[in-house]
Design a protein around this motif. Structure first.
Motif, PDB file in Angstrom:
ATOM      1  N   ILE A   9       0.794  -1.019   0.107  1.00 37.92           N
ATOM      2  CA  ILE A   9       0.109  -0.006   0.029  1.00 37.92           C
ATOM      3  C   ILE A   9       0.948   1.452  -0.061  1.00 37.92           C
ATOM      4  CG2 ILE A   9      -1.580   1.219   1.461  1.00 37.92           C
ATOM      5  CD1 ILE A   9      -2.963  -1.216   2.236  1.00 37.92           C
ATOM      6  N   ALA A  10       1.906   1.417   0.705  1.00 42.83           N
ATOM      7  CA  ALA A  10       2.799   2.395   0.885  1.00 42.83           C
ATOM      8  C   ALA A  10       3.387   2.603  -0.665  1.00 42.83           C
ATOM      9  CB  ALA A  10       3.925   2.149   1.838  1.00 42.83           C
ATOM     10  N   SER A  11       3.928   1.523  -1.251  1.00 40.17           N
ATOM     11  CA  SER A  11       4.403   1.642  -2.500  1.00 40.17           C
ATOM     12  C   SER A  11       3.711   2.129  -3.504  1.00 40.17           C
ATOM     13  CB  SER A  11       5.211   0.399  -2.923  1.00 40.17           C
ATOM     14  OG  SER A  11       6.071  -0.168  -2.052  1.00 40.17           O
ATOM     15  N   GLU A  12       2.421   1.730  -3.590  1.00 39.84           N
ATOM     16  CA  GLU A  12       1.215   2.099  -4.530  1.00 39.84           C
ATOM     17  C   GLU A  12       1.084   3.661  -4.235  1.00 39.84           C
ATOM     18  OE1 GLU A  12       0.249   0.751  -7.132  1.00 39.84           O
ATOM     19  OE2 GLU A  12       1.484  -1.116  -6.668  1.00 39.84           O
ATOM     20  N   MET A  13       0.952   4.114  -2.926  1.00 39.42           N
ATOM     21  CA  MET A  13       0.614   5.366  -2.549  1.00 39.42           C
ATOM     22  C   MET A  13       1.625   6.263  -3.223  1.00 39.42           C
ATOM     23  SD  MET A  13      -2.304   5.951  -1.625  1.00 39.42           S
ATOM     24  CE  MET A  13      -3.710   4.751  -1.437  1.00 39.42           C
ATOM     25  N   PHE A  14       2.959   6.101  -2.869  1.00 39.48           N
ATOM     26  CA  PHE A  14       4.127   6.989  -3.219  1.00 39.48           C
ATOM     27  C   PHE A  14       3.977   6.797  -4.864  1.00 39.48           C
ATOM     28  CE2 PHE A  14       8.509   7.449  -4.701  1.00 39.48           C
ATOM     29  CZ  PHE A  14       8.546   8.822  -3.931  1.00 39.48           C
ATOM     30  N   LEU A  15       3.625   5.667  -5.432  1.00 37.98           N
ATOM     31  CA  LEU A  15       3.539   5.803  -7.071  1.00 37.98           C
ATOM     32  C   LEU A  15       2.445   6.790  -7.312  1.00 37.98           C
ATOM     33  CD1 LEU A  15       4.389   4.804  -9.807  1.00 37.98           C
ATOM     34  CD2 LEU A  15       2.651   2.930  -9.586  1.00 37.98           C
ATOM     35  N   LEU A  16       1.419   6.871  -6.834  1.00 37.14           N
ATOM     36  CA  LEU A  16      -0.005   7.517  -7.133  1.00 37.14           C
ATOM     37  C   LEU A  16       0.454   8.954  -6.614  1.00 37.14           C
ATOM     38  CD1 LEU A  16      -2.813   7.487  -7.817  1.00 37.14           C
ATOM     39  CD2 LEU A  16      -3.532   7.056  -5.637  1.00 37.14           C
ATOM     40  N   LEU A  17       1.168   9.156  -5.701  1.00 38.46           N
ATOM     41  CA  LEU A  17       1.442  10.642  -5.345  1.00 38.46           C
ATOM     42  C   LEU A  17       2.396  11.232  -6.515  1.00 38.46           C
ATOM     43  CD1 LEU A  17       1.271  12.750  -3.147  1.00 38.46           C
ATOM     44  CD2 LEU A  17       3.502  11.835  -2.479  1.00 38.46           C
ATOM     45  N   SER A  18       3.435  10.526  -6.852  1.00 40.10           N
ATOM     46  CA  SER A  18       4.117  10.901  -7.840  1.00 40.10           C
ATOM     47  C   SER A  18       3.385  11.600  -9.240  1.00 40.10           C
ATOM     48  CB  SER A  18       5.107  10.024  -8.138  1.00 40.10           C
ATOM     49  OG  SER A  18       5.980   9.737  -7.099  1.00 40.10           O
ATOM     50  N   PHE A  19       2.426  10.468  -9.600  1.00 40.30           N
ATOM     51  CA  PHE A  19       1.610  10.658 -10.804  1.00 40.30           C
ATOM     52  C   PHE A  19       0.841  11.954 -10.520  1.00 40.30           C
ATOM     53  CE2 PHE A  19       3.627   7.014 -12.493  1.00 40.30           C
ATOM     54  CZ  PHE A  19       3.720   7.336 -13.967  1.00 40.30           C
ATOM     55  N   LEU A  20       0.022  11.999  -9.293  1.00 40.28           N
ATOM     56  CA  LEU A  20      -0.857  13.224  -9.174  1.00 40.28           C
ATOM     57  C   LEU A  20      -0.052  14.486  -9.243  1.00 40.28           C
ATOM     58  CD1 LEU A  20      -3.583  13.793  -8.032  1.00 40.28           C
ATOM     59  CD2 LEU A  20      -2.610  13.742  -5.606  1.00 40.28           C
ATOM     60  N   ILE A  21       1.170  14.514  -8.521  1.00 41.35           N
ATOM     61  CA  ILE A  21       1.977  15.913  -8.677  1.00 41.35           C
ATOM     62  C   ILE A  21       2.231  16.175 -10.196  1.00 41.35           C
ATOM     63  CG2 ILE A  21       4.269  16.717  -8.280  1.00 41.35           C
ATOM     64  CD1 ILE A  21       4.299  15.247  -5.600  1.00 41.35           C
ATOM     65  N   ILE A  22       2.555  15.025 -10.792  1.00 39.23           N
ATOM     66  CA  ILE A  22       2.779  15.343 -12.598  1.00 39.23           C
ATOM     67  C   ILE A  22       1.467  15.980 -13.092  1.00 39.23           C
ATOM     68  CG2 ILE A  22       3.377  14.116 -14.619  1.00 39.23           C
ATOM     69  CD1 ILE A  22       5.276  12.363 -13.028  1.00 39.23           C
ATOM     70  N   PHE A  23       0.369  15.283 -12.823  1.00 33.69           N
ATOM     71  CA  PHE A  23      -0.949  15.695 -13.221  1.00 33.69           C
ATOM     72  C   PHE A  23      -1.266  17.352 -12.824  1.00 33.69           C
ATOM     73  CE2 PHE A  23      -5.559  16.188 -12.580  1.00 33.69           C
ATOM     74  CZ  PHE A  23      -6.140  16.130 -13.917  1.00 33.69           C
ATOM     75  N   LEU A  24      -1.067  17.464 -11.724  1.00 35.64           N
ATOM     76  CA  LEU A  24      -1.223  19.015 -11.307  1.00 35.64           C
ATOM     77  C   LEU A  24      -0.313  19.792 -11.591  1.00 35.64           C
ATOM     78  CD1 LEU A  24      -2.109  18.057  -7.501  1.00 35.64           C
ATOM     79  CD2 LEU A  24      -3.803  18.805  -9.548  1.00 35.64           C
ATOM     80  N   THR A  25       0.840  19.522 -12.231  1.00 34.77           N
ATOM     81  CA  THR A  25       1.659  20.443 -12.916  1.00 34.77           C
ATOM     82  C   THR A  25       1.433  20.655 -14.112  1.00 34.77           C
ATOM     83  OG1 THR A  25       3.652  18.849 -12.666  1.00 34.77           O
ATOM     84  CG2 THR A  25       3.493  20.309 -11.101  1.00 34.77           C
TER      85      THR A  25
END
Length: 100
Positions: A9-25
């Motif tokens: 879960i922690a690994s998938e959340m870090f992956l999701l967070l990274s792509f969320l930051i890319i999406f927001l930028t």
């Protein structure tokens, strides 16, 4: 709770967070559509092998699960570095526009 589940879960959340930051930028629809398959490519191997490992109890070490974790961590790290670069570029462009 199982340590494997927490780590997954922690690994998938870090992956999701990274792509969320890319999406927001980026906020561009063509690039945003491309992010969804890239997120699935990064997260699917780990999810599949973690579920497989929990359902079947192997006597030996599960090398595939370790490789899936390594793939997801490296993929997440690369996505996070790309997100940081995009944030820095965006901030720099905003500062240049404000000075003019």
């Amino acid at each position: 709770m199982n340590r494997l589940l927490i780590l997954t879960i922690a690994s998938e959340m870090f992956l999701l967070l990274s792509f969320l930051i890319i999406f927001l930028t980026t906020r561009k629809t063509k690039k945003s559509i491309l992010l969804i398959p890239l997120l699935i490519i990064g997260g699917f191997p780990l999810l599949y092998l973690a579920i497989d490992h929990m359902n079947s109890h192997y006597v030996d070490a599960n090398i595939g699960l370790g490789l899936a974790f390594m793939f997801t961590w490296i993929y997440s790290a690369i996505a996070f570095v790309v997100a940081i670069i995009l944030i820095v570029r965006r901030k720099r462009n905003n500062n240049i526009l404000k000075e003019q």
